[in-house]
Design an enzyme around this catalytic site. Structure first.
Site, mmCIF file in Angstrom:
data_model
loop_
_atom_site.group_PDB
_atom_site.id
_atom_site.type_symbol
_atom_site.label_atom_id
_atom_site.label_comp_id
_atom_site.label_asym_id
_atom_site.label_seq_id
_atom_site.Cartn_x
_atom_site.Cartn_y
_atom_site.Cartn_z
ATOM 1 N N ASP A 1 0.889 -1.154 0.000
ATOM 2 C CA ASP A 1 0.000 0.000 0.000
ATOM 3 C C ASP A 1 0.939 1.219 0.000
ATOM 4 O O ASP A 1 2.118 1.101 0.347
ATOM 5 C CB ASP A 1 -0.854 -0.042 1.278
ATOM 6 C CG ASP A 1 -1.693 1.200 1.435
ATOM 7 O OD1 ASP A 1 -2.348 1.623 0.461
ATOM 8 O OD2 ASP A 1 -1.711 1.771 2.549
ATOM 9 N N ASP B 1 -1.556 -0.366 6.144
ATOM 10 C CA ASP B 1 -1.755 0.366 7.405
ATOM 11 C C ASP B 1 -3.235 0.552 7.751
ATOM 12 O O ASP B 1 -3.540 1.072 8.814
ATOM 13 C CB ASP B 1 -1.091 1.744 7.351
ATOM 14 C CG ASP B 1 -1.843 2.693 6.441
ATOM 15 O OD1 ASP B 1 -2.172 2.291 5.311
ATOM 16 O OD2 ASP B 1 -2.123 3.832 6.866
HETATM 17 C C1 BG6 Z 1 -5.730 5.965 0.181
HETATM 18 C C2 BG6 Z 1 -5.700 6.876 1.373
HETATM 19 O O1 BG6 Z 1 -4.482 5.400 -0.030
HETATM 20 O O2 BG6 Z 1 -6.116 6.689 -0.982
HETATM 21 C C3 BG6 Z 1 -7.049 7.548 1.548
HETATM 22 O O3 BG6 Z 1 -5.385 6.140 2.548
HETATM 23 C C4 BG6 Z 1 -7.427 8.274 0.260
HETATM 24 O O4 BG6 Z 1 -7.006 8.442 2.640
HETATM 25 C C5 BG6 Z 1 -7.401 7.292 -0.902
HETATM 26 O O5 BG6 Z 1 -8.735 8.846 0.389
HETATM 27 C C6 BG6 Z 1 -7.731 7.955 -2.250
HETATM 28 O O6 BG6 Z 1 -6.707 8.852 -2.552
HETATM 29 P P1 BG6 Z 1 -6.747 9.906 -3.734
HETATM 30 O O7 BG6 Z 1 -5.311 10.369 -3.822
HETATM 31 O O8 BG6 Z 1 -7.180 9.193 -4.975
HETATM 32 O O9 BG6 Z 1 -7.699 10.994 -3.349
HETATM 33 MG MG MG Z 2 -2.757 3.194 3.537
#
Ligand code: BG6
Ligand code: MG
Length: 215
Positions: A8, A169
């Site tokens: 991740d 996480d």
């Molecule tokens: C995840 C995060 O990896 O990605 C989240 O932990 C986040 O908090 C999600 O909302 C989507 O991310 P993004 O960058 O597409 O807005």
């Molecule tokens: Mg994460």
């Protein structure tokens, strides 16, 4: 036999939660309510739209789908001003060292992230070249805890799910890994990630040797 590791991104390789928090808080304040760091915990591992829905629920705000799309886009533009300034020194302790060691030992490496900004972040951190496959929020239709993101990662690497170890996480991410028949190392606290096969504080506590002990 472990042949591959799926990572991740947010919260495992880099701490982007602090930038997500600033951008979501600004949006909440514009909408007229407070958004705390404790509230922000609920957004970890969750997709952008689901994050917005949680935020609006906290503020007791109801909006049309069209307005929600506009606000999600606005938050993302704000968030991107932070990630576009990121530097390689923001890589979390031990992450790059582990990626290099695994690569050296012939373990395959893929990214499995919900973020649609993953490519930007990896490029800023100068880590893109270390991943043989990158499955991000632009390539999946089902969010964690659905295993899609990790199954696609395994497929792209040409390995079986049983041969993969996922590093996560978020609770939903641990559930996704287990649902995909993979082993999982949780990064964080056992209270939240107790279902994982092993929980550590960060990638600085992982090595090829410790990975092989999960066999
Ligand atoms: C995840 C995060 O990896 O990605 C989240 O932990 C986040 O908090 C999600 O909302 C989507 O991310 P993004 O960058 O597409 O807005
Ligand atoms: Mg994460």
């Amino acid at each position: 036999m472990i042949k591959a590791c799926l990572f991740d991104l947010d919260g495992v390789i880099v701490d982007t939660a602090k930038y997500h928090y600033i951008a979501w808080r600004e949006l909440a304040n514009e909408l007229g309510f407070e958004f705390t760091e404790t509230d922000n915990e609920r957004l970890k591992g969750v997709s952008r739209m689901t994050s917005l829905n949680i935020l609006l629920e906290i503020g007791g705000v109801n909006l049309s789908d069209e307005e929600k799309l506009r606000l999600a886009e606005k938050k993302n533009e704000n968030y991107r001003t932070f990630i576009l300034k990121m530097q390689p020194d923001e890589i979390l302790d031990g992450a790059k060292e582990l990626l290099l060691e695994l690569k050296d030992k012939g373990v395959k490496i893929a990214l499995g992230s919900a973020s649609k900004n993953a490519m930007t972040i990896l490029d800023r951190l100068e880590l893109t070249h270390l991943f043989e496959a990158i499955i991000d929020g632009t390539k999946v239709s089902k969010a964690k805890p659905d295993p899609e993101v990790f199954l696609k990662g395994a497929e792209a690497l040409g390995v079986k799910p049983e041969e993969c170890v996922v590093f996560e996480d978020a609770e939903a991410g641990v559930e996704a890994a287990l649902a995909g028949q993979m082993r999982c190392v949780g990064i964080g606290s056992t209270d939240v990630l107790g279902k994982a096969n092993l929980v550590i504080d960060g990638l600085h506590q992982m090595s090829y040797k410790k990975l092989m002990e999960l066999n």
